[in-house]
Design a protein around this motif. Structure first.
Motif, PDB file in Angstrom:
ATOM      1  N   GLN A 182      31.253  26.333  58.248  1.00  0.00           N
ATOM      2  CA  GLN A 182      31.964  25.734  57.106  1.00  0.00           C
ATOM      3  C   GLN A 182      31.096  24.205  56.894  1.00  0.00           C
ATOM      4  O   GLN A 182      30.846  23.893  55.736  1.00  0.00           O
ATOM      5  CB  GLN A 182      33.216  25.435  56.900  1.00  0.00           C
ATOM      6  N   THR A 230      27.701  24.975  55.682  1.00  0.00           N
ATOM      7  CA  THR A 230      27.581  25.222  54.435  1.00  0.00           C
ATOM      8  C   THR A 230      27.811  24.143  53.296  1.00  0.00           C
ATOM      9  O   THR A 230      27.220  24.001  52.356  1.00  0.00           O
ATOM     10  CB  THR A 230      28.821  26.322  54.184  1.00  0.00           C
ATOM     11  N   TYR A 231      28.849  23.216  53.891  1.00  0.00           N
ATOM     12  CA  TYR A 231      28.934  21.833  53.044  1.00  0.00           C
ATOM     13  C   TYR A 231      27.744  20.996  53.004  1.00  0.00           C
ATOM     14  O   TYR A 231      27.467  20.535  51.743  1.00  0.00           O
ATOM     15  CB  TYR A 231      30.440  21.082  53.659  1.00  0.00           C
TER      16      TYR A 231
END
Length: 73
Positions: free
Chosen positions: A3, A6-7
């Protein structure tokens, strides 16, 4: 962990797109500036070339209406 990756990938892609867009805006602004300059030159040349003809035309119109040319009113 994915995550966070991805951020950061999304953040990097967004920043890259915004920076690329600014490059195009600068070029577009220069192009518009050149176009405005060329249009101004064309207008100036046309006024100089047609100046005497237009002066005669407007003088005739004023005299036909019963006015005086160069009265400075």
């Amino acid at each position: 962990m994915s995550q966070v990756a991805t951020y950061f990938f999304t953040l990097f892609a967004l920043a890259g797109e915004r920076l690329d867009d600014r490059k195009d805006r600068g070029a577009t602004a220069v192009e518009y500036g050149l176009m405005v300059g060329l249009i101004a030159v064309v207008i100036i040349v046309a006024v100089v070339a047609l100046g005497d003809t237009l002066l005669g035309l407007f003088t005739g119109v004023v005299e036909d209406l019963g006015g005086t040319v160069g009265a400075g009113e």
